[in-house]
Design a protein around this motif. Sequence first.
Motif, PDB file in Angstrom:
ATOM      1  N   CYS A 196      14.393  16.892  -4.564  1.00 51.73           N
ATOM      2  CA  CYS A 196      14.264  15.255  -4.747  1.00 51.73           C
ATOM      3  C   CYS A 196      13.659  15.133  -6.248  1.00 51.73           C
ATOM      4  N   VAL A 197      13.288  13.618  -6.533  1.00 46.64           N
ATOM      5  CA  VAL A 197      12.920  13.184  -7.810  1.00 46.64           C
ATOM      6  C   VAL A 197      11.859  12.328  -7.447  1.00 46.64           C
ATOM      7  N   PHE A 198      10.565  12.178  -7.771  1.00 50.37           N
ATOM      8  CA  PHE A 198       9.635  11.207  -7.589  1.00 50.37           C
ATOM      9  C   PHE A 198       9.149  10.670  -8.854  1.00 50.37           C
ATOM     10  N   GLN A 199       9.391   9.458  -9.120  1.00 44.11           N
ATOM     11  CA  GLN A 199       8.925   8.597 -10.131  1.00 44.11           C
ATOM     12  C   GLN A 199       7.654   7.942  -9.515  1.00 44.11           C
ATOM     13  N   CYS A 200       6.431   8.151  -9.798  1.00 43.52           N
ATOM     14  CA  CYS A 200       5.353   7.641  -9.176  1.00 43.52           C
ATOM     15  C   CYS A 200       4.833   6.686  -9.974  1.00 43.52           C
ATOM     16  N   GLU A 201       3.679   5.860  -9.467  1.00 44.64           N
ATOM     17  CA  GLU A 201       2.920   4.898  -9.705  1.00 44.64           C
ATOM     18  C   GLU A 201       1.455   5.307  -9.860  1.00 44.64           C
ATOM     19  N   THR A 202       0.989   5.426  -8.789  1.00 44.12           N
ATOM     20  CA  THR A 202      -0.404   5.756  -8.475  1.00 44.12           C
ATOM     21  C   THR A 202      -0.676   7.231  -8.476  1.00 44.12           C
ATOM     22  N   THR A 203      -1.097   7.490  -7.211  1.00 46.43           N
ATOM     23  CA  THR A 203      -1.028   9.026  -7.007  1.00 46.43           C
ATOM     24  C   THR A 203       0.402   9.321  -6.499  1.00 46.43           C
ATOM     25  N   GLY A 204       0.613  10.880  -6.459  1.00 46.40           N
ATOM     26  CA  GLY A 204       1.884  11.130  -5.891  1.00 46.40           C
ATOM     27  C   GLY A 204       2.052  11.459  -4.628  1.00 46.40           C
ATOM     28  N   ASP A 229       0.858  -1.159   0.060  1.00 46.77           N
ATOM     29  CA  ASP A 229       0.053  -0.053   0.324  1.00 46.77           C
ATOM     30  C   ASP A 229       0.774   1.196  -0.092  1.00 46.77           C
ATOM     31  N   ASN A 230       1.868   1.354   0.904  1.00 43.03           N
ATOM     32  CA  ASN A 230       2.637   2.586   1.252  1.00 43.03           C
ATOM     33  C   ASN A 230       3.887   2.482   0.885  1.00 43.03           C
ATOM     34  N   PHE A 231       4.769   3.664   0.655  1.00 45.21           N
ATOM     35  CA  PHE A 231       5.843   3.716   0.507  1.00 45.21           C
ATOM     36  C   PHE A 231       6.752   4.590   1.385  1.00 45.21           C
ATOM     37  N   PHE A 232       6.221   5.737   1.554  1.00 45.97           N
ATOM     38  CA  PHE A 232       6.856   6.816   2.477  1.00 45.97           C
ATOM     39  C   PHE A 232       5.370   7.063   3.432  1.00 45.97           C
ATOM     40  N   ASP A 233       5.357   6.871   4.884  1.00 46.73           N
ATOM     41  CA  ASP A 233       4.399   7.553   5.610  1.00 46.73           C
ATOM     42  C   ASP A 233       5.175   8.488   6.526  1.00 46.73           C
ATOM     43  N   CYS A 234       4.749   9.638   6.609  1.00 47.20           N
ATOM     44  CA  CYS A 234       5.426  10.663   7.491  1.00 47.20           C
ATOM     45  C   CYS A 234       4.320  11.140   8.684  1.00 47.20           C
ATOM     46  N   THR A 235       4.495  11.068   9.577  1.00 48.27           N
ATOM     47  CA  THR A 235       3.819  11.658  10.898  1.00 48.27           C
ATOM     48  C   THR A 235       4.741  12.328  11.796  1.00 48.27           C
ATOM     49  N   GLY A 236       6.149  12.520  11.659  1.00 43.62           N
ATOM     50  CA  GLY A 236       6.980  13.360  12.620  1.00 43.62           C
ATOM     51  C   GLY A 236       6.557  14.696  12.507  1.00 43.62           C
ATOM     52  N   ALA A 237       6.980  15.400  13.522  1.00 47.64           N
ATOM     53  CA  ALA A 237       6.735  16.855  13.672  1.00 47.64           C
ATOM     54  C   ALA A 237       7.462  17.630  12.826  1.00 47.64           C
ATOM     55  N   ASN A 238       8.737  17.095  12.574  1.00 55.37           N
ATOM     56  CA  ASN A 238       9.393  18.060  11.433  1.00 55.37           C
ATOM     57  C   ASN A 238      10.380  16.884  10.776  1.00 55.37           C
ATOM     58  N   VAL A 239      10.015  16.514   9.616  1.00 58.86           N
ATOM     59  CA  VAL A 239      10.830  15.322   8.523  1.00 58.86           C
ATOM     60  C   VAL A 239      11.311  16.084   7.600  1.00 58.86           C
ATOM     61  N   LYS A 240      12.547  15.959   7.287  1.00 61.34           N
ATOM     62  CA  LYS A 240      13.157  16.390   6.134  1.00 61.34           C
ATOM     63  C   LYS A 240      13.651  15.325   5.272  1.00 61.34           C
ATOM     64  N   ILE A 241      13.587  15.576   3.962  1.00 64.40           N
ATOM     65  CA  ILE A 241      14.027  14.297   2.882  1.00 64.40           C
ATOM     66  C   ILE A 241      14.545  15.402   1.917  1.00 64.40           C
ATOM     67  N   SER A 242      16.063  14.957   1.384  1.00 57.10           N
ATOM     68  CA  SER A 242      16.521  15.738   0.591  1.00 57.10           C
ATOM     69  C   SER A 242      17.421  14.765  -0.458  1.00 57.10           C
ATOM     70  N   ASN A 243      17.655  15.386  -1.537  1.00 56.89           N
ATOM     71  CA  ASN A 243      18.542  14.837  -2.593  1.00 56.89           C
ATOM     72  C   ASN A 243      18.607  13.413  -2.827  1.00 56.89           C
ATOM     73  N   LEU A 244      17.165  12.726  -2.805  1.00 54.90           N
ATOM     74  CA  LEU A 244      16.934  11.338  -3.259  1.00 54.90           C
ATOM     75  C   LEU A 244      15.919  11.445  -4.379  1.00 54.90           C
ATOM     76  N   LYS A 245      15.987  10.363  -5.076  1.00 51.41           N
ATOM     77  CA  LYS A 245      15.078   9.936  -5.968  1.00 51.41           C
ATOM     78  C   LYS A 245      14.291   8.606  -5.785  1.00 51.41           C
ATOM     79  N   LEU A 246      13.069   8.726  -5.667  1.00 52.53           N
ATOM     80  CA  LEU A 246      12.158   7.475  -4.974  1.00 52.53           C
ATOM     81  C   LEU A 246      11.556   7.137  -6.298  1.00 52.53           C
ATOM     82  N   VAL A 247      11.461   5.566  -6.517  1.00 52.95           N
ATOM     83  CA  VAL A 247      10.956   5.011  -7.633  1.00 52.95           C
ATOM     84  C   VAL A 247       9.822   4.121  -7.210  1.00 52.95           C
ATOM     85  N   GLN A 248       8.592   4.093  -7.686  1.00 47.43           N
ATOM     86  CA  GLN A 248       7.681   3.200  -7.141  1.00 47.43           C
ATOM     87  C   GLN A 248       7.061   2.405  -8.102  1.00 47.43           C
ATOM     88  N   HIS A 249       6.805   1.103  -7.712  1.00 43.50           N
ATOM     89  CA  HIS A 249       6.266  -0.046  -8.801  1.00 43.50           C
ATOM     90  C   HIS A 249       5.119  -0.886  -8.153  1.00 43.50           C
TER      91      HIS A 249
END
Length: 652
Positions: free
Chosen positions: A423-431, A384-404
């Motif tokens: 970041c670069v996001f190569q999505c599959e369903t929604t973004g 179902d999921n790839f990244f789930d974020c619930t933290g008060a202050n989450v930072k993501i940088s300089n990554l490419k995420l590829v979903q299948h």
Amino acid sequence: SDWSADSWSDYGSRCKAGTALGRTVPDGNVLFPDIFHTDHLLFYERFRTYQDYIFADCKASEVKQFIAEYLEKVLEPSGWQAIWRTDVFEVVVGVVGVDYPALKAVVQLGDPFLCESRDSSFTLECMQELLELKEYQILLQELWVVYDESGEFDQTALAVEHVRFFYQCIWRTWDEEEEDDFDYFVRCVEPRLRLHYDILEHRVPSGLVADYQNLLSQCEELYEKFLNVRNSITASDSEVENVSMVEGLKLYEKVEHFKQKLKLIENPLLRYVFGYQKYRSLQAKGRRAAGTKVIHVVYLTMKPRLLQLLTWNKLCPESCGEDVEIQFHNDPITAVNACYEGDRVIICPGHYIVDGVFCLADSVELEGCGLPDDIVIEKEGEGDNFFDCTGANVKISNLKLVQHDAVEGILNVHHGKTTLENCVFQCETTGITVRMSAELLMKNSDLYGAKGAGVEIYPGSTCTLLHNGIHHCKEGIIIKNFLDEHYEVPKITMVNNMIHNNEGYGVVLVRPMMLSKVNEASAQRTKGIFLFLEETPKNSKPSIPGNTQPPQSGDDTACVKDIRPQQPPECVTEELEPHERAETSEQTEGNCEIANELGATSAEKTKMHKKRLSKLDITEADDNLMSQEMFVSVEGNQFKWNGKGSFGTFLF
């Protein structure tokens, strides 16, 4: 099954020798005969039968009649055997007749008597008494046709399967009281059939499936209570009857509310427009007991040059502090799972294949050591999921995420603030999805390939998009505003984004037609129910008034408005109306249209909010409480080559 699309309807053709259907060996009693294997039919097989041979232009009140007419054409009237299945027993019976209008078969016990039950109480005499009570008539959907290799009963087996599947998976007890002003197949059968197969093929998030099943069971329970109350109402003016009327009205409103939610999920478009608001319970760890922080270094191969760069740029005491501990990992998910509040994950160049979910419940930072195209995290396996974020202050940088092979978006911000940079996001369903009460800051990033929306913004969220590219998605950005008048409006900032080459619109605002009109319709419907109950003749049974149904999102009430200055809005059904304007003017008008429309809908909500307060005799309120205006800063965005224009409003 390897049947062709053109040959499936020839099952049981008298000009062919032998059956075209498979056989299934029943579980349990080894003496039971085999049955036809029909529960594996493909989507198009059921779709074609229901559309072309059973329902056609059927209305809701004509469903049983149309099924009976279909059965008269294809069902053998006698001469075949079946296994009668209930929750407590199974028994072999022979069919000696069919009551087509009642959708029942006239049966007699098979010879020899074969029965299997949870206990030994169902003897031959007991089953004979039971059949006598039922006048030897059994519902067709309770029968499984016994296998016959001649092919003579193929059509019979398929017909019984289509009836059984319809009443188990498609039919709802309230359908017969729906309006007759629409095509039953289009309104109910097709969306429910598509949903059923989408679930079978794992194209619907498991959380949404659970939501649908819960809503369905709750709606059925409430509808049964409503029927009991409605059937007890007479024309008496007694206090008891008045109480029953009020109770019935409340139940009716609840049933309609659940029905609308069900239709949102059954509709293939609205299912993903609205999504669902549940997520796994992510428990934040907090800080370590010792108060230390850890830098987690993820690498595939550590070479001297890479180690030197890390030491100079990322791990020197000046940048990370003297008391920081360093841990090394080969897998990014393992590193994230080891994080506590305030930790940092540095991912070295490489192509990482992961099979799992990144659960970011603490304030942590994920940083790629290099350019995004050099640090790729690719998800394999269904989930179902790839990244789930619930933290008060989450930072993501300089990554490419590829979903299948996904059914959920590439990144979900459920709570807290998430910052995405470079970041670069190569999505599959929604973004990327920004849920209620969550905050997203996305800048200098690139997102593409989503089969839904590139970015979904929910009510009550805060979303800031700066200098991003969003392209080659179904829709660029979807803003889900006013799903409920009590939800806060989203706060949106869009500056200098490039939104291009999306199949639909660059930006779509989803909202009800007009909140005031929806409330007026609700009031009229409520008034109509009261009048209906009051005017019911004595000893008659009230029924749901056909002209008081609220607009349902599963039919053609959903439309999209094309916003143009000084022109009345226009709704169209089934598709969004494209803008027809020159590219040069589109860039300027696109930003203005978005800001103006969001401001107008925000003002409508403010008006309703003040009206609610006035009804409570509150004439003055804190400006902060009264300020429901959507904070909007939309400027410098470029909209190019989007299939239907820069901006549209989806009305439901």
